[in-house]
Design a protein around this motif. Structure first.
Motif, short mmCIF file in Angstrom:
data_model
loop_
_atom_site.label_atom_id
_atom_site.label_comp_id
_atom_site.label_asym_id
_atom_site.label_seq_id
_atom_site.Cartn_x
_atom_site.Cartn_y
_atom_site.Cartn_z
N SER A 26 -9.06 7.62 15.58
CA SER A 26 -8.22 8.27 16.58
C SER A 26 -6.94 7.49 16.82
N PHE A 28 -12.63 17.74 28.60
CA PHE A 28 -11.91 17.19 27.46
C PHE A 28 -11.87 18.17 26.31
N LEU A 29 -13.03 18.68 25.91
CA LEU A 29 -13.13 19.42 24.66
C LEU A 29 -12.73 20.86 24.78
N ASN A 42 -6.61 13.44 19.64
CA ASN A 42 -7.52 13.17 20.76
C ASN A 42 -8.71 14.11 20.85
N THR A 43 -9.03 14.82 19.78
CA THR A 43 -10.28 15.58 19.72
C THR A 43 -10.95 15.28 18.39
N ALA A 55 -12.37 11.95 22.78
CA ALA A 55 -11.71 12.37 24.02
C ALA A 55 -11.77 11.26 25.06
N SER A 65 -9.30 8.48 23.97
CA SER A 65 -7.92 8.89 24.18
C SER A 65 -7.52 8.83 25.65
N SER A 66 -8.49 8.87 26.54
CA SER A 66 -8.20 8.85 27.98
C SER A 66 -8.27 7.46 28.58
N SER A 122 -5.72 19.51 23.76
CA SER A 122 -5.23 18.14 23.87
C SER A 122 -5.41 17.65 25.28
N LEU A 123 -5.35 16.34 25.42
CA LEU A 123 -5.51 15.73 26.73
C LEU A 123 -4.15 15.46 27.36
N SER A 141 -18.31 16.59 29.03
CA SER A 141 -17.03 16.48 28.32
C SER A 141 -16.29 17.80 28.25
#
Length: 446
Positions: free
Chosen positions: A80, A11-12, A86-87, A243, A246-247, A16-17, A8
């Motif tokens: 979320s 993502f992390l 998104n985290t 994450a 959110s994706s 933000s994504l 991840s």
């Protein structure tokens, strides 16, 4: 837990994504959650089976824990969607307030820090056993007759490893090697599973004993409860789940609940049938109650098959450790850079000096702690206790806060708040009990 960091990271490591980028399908979401959960927990599950009082007791606790694991994933996805974040840290901060959000960031960094210590302890164990293996293979003498020299001490070897390999890999702002660690980690886990299974079945018939499979040994509630930190460590993917959610292309709560159930069931099957069952069951059946906290330490130093397993796991962890450092360092460094930016421009040299200083402090402190840890079981107890915050405590708090503003029936609201309270109190109890016992055991043995 190392799978969480290495899979991840994309993502992390970012605040933000890119919501306009490619979306995850159902299969991709399940795959990432699985890779986030599966990892070094394989090494200690045979010991956890023995500690729990037997295989049946351990599997029973796994099944009960699965309810909370799935519940936490669903709650976090729901939170979320409500908060629009998104985290993990951002969701907790928006839903529960800045104070709890700050607590979440502290727990996040501390969790990564303790995982770093756990990885170094595992590497030290493999270095010690590898040194004994080389002595046995070269001299033909048993491990017990190896003389002690300061340059053969695993602590000295671990220091050299950190100085010449781990630290240089951890300093860069971006770590390109991360894209290779997934394959290496998966191969190491698969090799370990096959090796332990084959080793058990190749034993002479008169040495095979199935009694541990049917005998629970000391199966008190206390012994069964003691395996929960290991389960938290082995199944932890909750920091990455927001994450992932959110994706996703389909963010319906019902679909996310389905993804959560499927992911945890597959993870349970892998741990119980291919991971824990073969590694845990056959490792436990091979050594019984004498199994070491790190299963690889239970095998003979001259066993070439297990030497390869140690080498693979050691290399895998060495490449994963820098990613853990990057994740933890970013949480500490970003506020420092933002604070600096309020007063003056943030230069590249300042960012570089800050990054090197934080990396040096992280590697040095984790190394100093690791050399005094007697075995991996003590660290896992602490990691599992802290993981309870991300699996139980924060999801419980999010549920309690979120339902306050939702348009639902009073009965449903009370039921959800009650479940949130149960989850919250379970997490606090697990954290307090497992962490306090682990710390007291560490202090008594140092």
């Amino acid at each position: 837990m190392e799978e969480l960091a290495k899979e991840s990271i994309s993502f992390l490591a970012k605040p933000s994504l890119d919501t306009n980028g490619p979306k995850l399908g159902s299969l991709g979401a399940v795959f990432i959650l699985l890779k986030s959960a599966l990892g070094a927990g394989l090494l200690i599950f045979p010991w956890a089976f023995a500690k729990a009082g037997g295989i049946h007791s351990a599997v029973t606790v796994e099944m009960i824990s699965l309810v909370f694991l799935i519940s936490g994933l669903v709650i976090l996805g729901y939170s979320s969607s409500i908060s629009g974040q998104n985290t993990y840290q951002a969701v907790v901060r928006v839903v529960c307030g800045p104070a709890i959000g700050k607590l979440c960031e502290i727990c996040y960094v501390f969790n990564l820090f303790i995982i770093s210590v756990a990885f170094l302890v595992i590497v030290a164990d493999q270095l010690q056993k590898s040194c004994l293996s080389m002595y046995e293979l070269i001299t033909g003498l048993p491990e017990s007759e190896m003389p002690y020299h300061w340059y053969t001490d695993q602590r000295f070897a671990l220091f050299l490893l950190c100085l010449f390999f781990i630290f240089p890999l951890s300093v860069p702002k971006e770590i390109s090697i991360q894209k290779y660690t997934s394959v290496l980690g998966t191969f190491a886990a698969t090799y370990l599973t096959v090796a332990i299974t084959v080793k058990y079945h190749r034993r002479p018939v008169h040495e095979i004993n199935l009694s541990p499979l049917y005998s629970s040994g000391v199966s008190s509630w206390a012994s069964m409860f003691s395996v929960i930190p290991t389960i938290c460590f082995g199944f932890q993917c909750h920091e990455a789940c927001i994450a992932v959610y959110s994706s996703m292309e389909n963010r319906k709560l019902s679909h996310w609940a389905f993804i959560s159930v499927v992911s945890m069931l597959i993870c349970l099957l892998i741990y119980s049938l291919t991971g824990d069952y073969f590694v845990g069951v056959f490792g436990y059946l091979t050594f019984g109650k004498n199994v070491a906290p790190d299963i690889l330490m239970s095998y003979s130093g001259g066993d070439v098959t297990m030497i390869i397993a140690r080498l693979l796991f050691g290399i895998s962890i060495i490449t994963i450790y820098p990613i853990i450092v990057l994740l933890g360092r970013s949480v500490i460094q970003d506020p420092l850079l933002r604070q600096r930016h309020k007063h003056t421009a943030v230069t590249e040299s300042y960012e570089s000096r800050t990054r090197v200083a934080l990396t040096t402090a992280w590697v040095t402190v984790t190394l100093l702690i690791a050399v005094f840890i007697p075995d991996i079981s003590k660290v896992i107890s602490v990691v599992g206790g802290v993981s309870a915050f991300f699996i139980f405590v924060f999801p419980g708090l999010c549920l309690i806060f979120v339902v306050q503003s939702e348009s639902i029936s009073p009965t449903m609201r009370y039921l959800l708040i009650a479940w949130g309270m149960i989850t919250l109190f379970c997490g606090i109890y697990i954290f307090g009990q497992s962490t306090s016992i682990a710390i007291m055991q560490l202090l008594s043995e140092i």
